[in-house]
Motif scaffolding. Sequence first.
Motif, PDB file in Angstrom:
ATOM      1  N   ASP A  35       0.831  -1.212   0.000  1.00  0.00           N
ATOM      2  CA  ASP A  35       0.000   0.000   0.000  1.00  0.00           C
ATOM      3  C   ASP A  35       0.863   1.259   0.000  1.00  0.00           C
ATOM      4  OD1 ASP A  35      -2.574   1.462   0.470  1.00  0.00           O
ATOM      5  OD2 ASP A  35      -1.643   1.917   2.401  1.00  0.00           O
ATOM      6  N   HIS A  68       0.881   4.142  -2.781  1.00  0.00           N
ATOM      7  CA  HIS A  68       0.587   5.546  -2.457  1.00  0.00           C
ATOM      8  C   HIS A  68       1.673   6.457  -3.039  1.00  0.00           C
ATOM      9  CE1 HIS A  68      -2.915   5.695   0.139  1.00  0.00           C
ATOM     10  NE2 HIS A  68      -2.485   4.668   0.843  1.00  0.00           N
ATOM     11  N   HIS A 114      -8.042  -3.345  -0.221  1.00  0.00           N
ATOM     12  CA  HIS A 114      -8.510  -2.393  -1.238  1.00  0.00           C
ATOM     13  C   HIS A 114      -7.401  -2.250  -2.253  1.00  0.00           C
ATOM     14  CE1 HIS A 114      -5.694   0.351   0.552  1.00  0.00           C
ATOM     15  NE2 HIS A 114      -6.232   0.083   1.749  1.00  0.00           N
ATOM     16  N   THR A 149      -4.798   0.278  -4.336  1.00  0.00           N
ATOM     17  CA  THR A 149      -4.187   1.594  -4.124  1.00  0.00           C
ATOM     18  C   THR A 149      -3.488   2.072  -5.394  1.00  0.00           C
ATOM     19  OG1 THR A 149      -3.814   1.082  -1.800  1.00  0.00           O
ATOM     20  CG2 THR A 149      -2.585   2.932  -2.679  1.00  0.00           C
ATOM     21  N   HIS A 203      -6.571   5.457  -2.618  1.00  0.00           N
ATOM     22  CA  HIS A 203      -7.171   4.131  -2.825  1.00  0.00           C
ATOM     23  C   HIS A 203      -8.224   4.199  -3.926  1.00  0.00           C
ATOM     24  CE1 HIS A 203      -6.332   3.228   1.710  1.00  0.00           C
ATOM     25  NE2 HIS A 203      -5.234   3.414   1.013  1.00  0.00           N
TER      26      HIS A 203
HETATM   27 ZN   LIG Z   1      -3.418   3.120   2.050  1.00  0.00          ZN
END
Ligand SMILES: [Zn+2]
Length: 425
Positions: free
Chosen positions: A293, A297, A339, A341, A371
Amino acid sequence: MKKILLIIAVMMLAINVFAAKNVILMIGDGMGINSVKMTNYYTGKELVFQKFDTKCFATTYSVNAKSYDSNKAWKDASKNIPNWEYLSSCTDSAAAATALNSGLKTLNGVVNRSPEGKLYITLAQVLKKLGYSIGDVTTVRWNDATPSGVYAHSMARGSNEITYEMINSKVANVLSGAGTPVYDGYGNKRETPVYDMIPKDLWDDLQNGKKDYKVIETKKDINVLASSKNPKGNYLLSVPSSGDLAYTKVPEFADPKASKDLPTLAEISLAAVNVVKENPKGFYLMIEGGSIDHANHANNAKECINQTISFNEAVSAMVDWVNKNSNWEDTVIIVTADHETGQLANSNGTYYVGNNGKSKMPDYKYNSNGHSNIPVPVFVKGDFGKNILKYANNTDPVLGKYIDNTDITKFMGEFYGVEMPVKLK
Ligand SMILES: [Zn+2]
């Protein structure tokens, strides 16, 4: 003869009653299908979990995002062109971890409470009461959103309330992740401790043995725990880094600032499973590759591949562990994401990243640094695994069959004979 039959009957009953039940839930945080495909293409190999028998997708929306509408998700489904504007309303890791562990949806930022603040009971809490062992492992801080979702509760992710509950409730027999005040985010020792992740009084109590957790902090001791014969008691593997385990799998992607002494996710997972396996009744072990993640990002595709390789090695270690120490009737491994990203896609505007061959960066483009609401892949291994597909009543025109993340909780509960979600009081 009668006596022999009776003995056989008792033995069969014993096998039935005492068969261990184990779930290993492995979450690649922010690992959409394109993170998987990029790693697959770069390494020139299918990831271990891509070979699992049972596959589908899962929706991840929180109360904020409300739902997933596959008619709105694609600008042109026949050409695989996503509608990122629609897909931008999405979950965070706290609401997603809540859904995966309690089977109930909530607001972003909230851990195992309803939007109004009512307590959600998690599968790990129920299993603990029933006598199972619980393990909670991550590459990021052990009190971060995904690991705290296993059994902590708060209206605010990252709060001290969570850190205290994670230790004081003693739900986890083994808890592991980054986070010591005496190391920085790269795993290098600080001159003076920083108590931003764990309150000083709690850290001091843990160090002084006042909290019923043996604290293990070095790669060497983690490997000793992984191979010790019958570890007793509770363990906190607080890895010497304040942030991510910034080790690297691909030498040319290596961050020169990262300590070489950090344990890998596979190593801490093997130590954790060695602790929870001591319970003949069975265990529930959550393992998170939390740094995928962070890489997405930062729109850092190389680090995404790096972290996904590390996550895949942990999956491989758990598959090998089951083959050697358990079997696929007693144990189920689920690999999924909380989720997606980065709105990671192909640079040509279509969804799936393109393969440029082994050791070459795939054709990719990040469309955001947040996300998205696009469903994530689910891979399941184990005889019970196919039962998850009974929830796959919806079909996305591009992705295919999908379930909801709360169905994963229901499925895991079914395997243990526990009805999820637990009704609210
Ligand atoms: Zn995140």
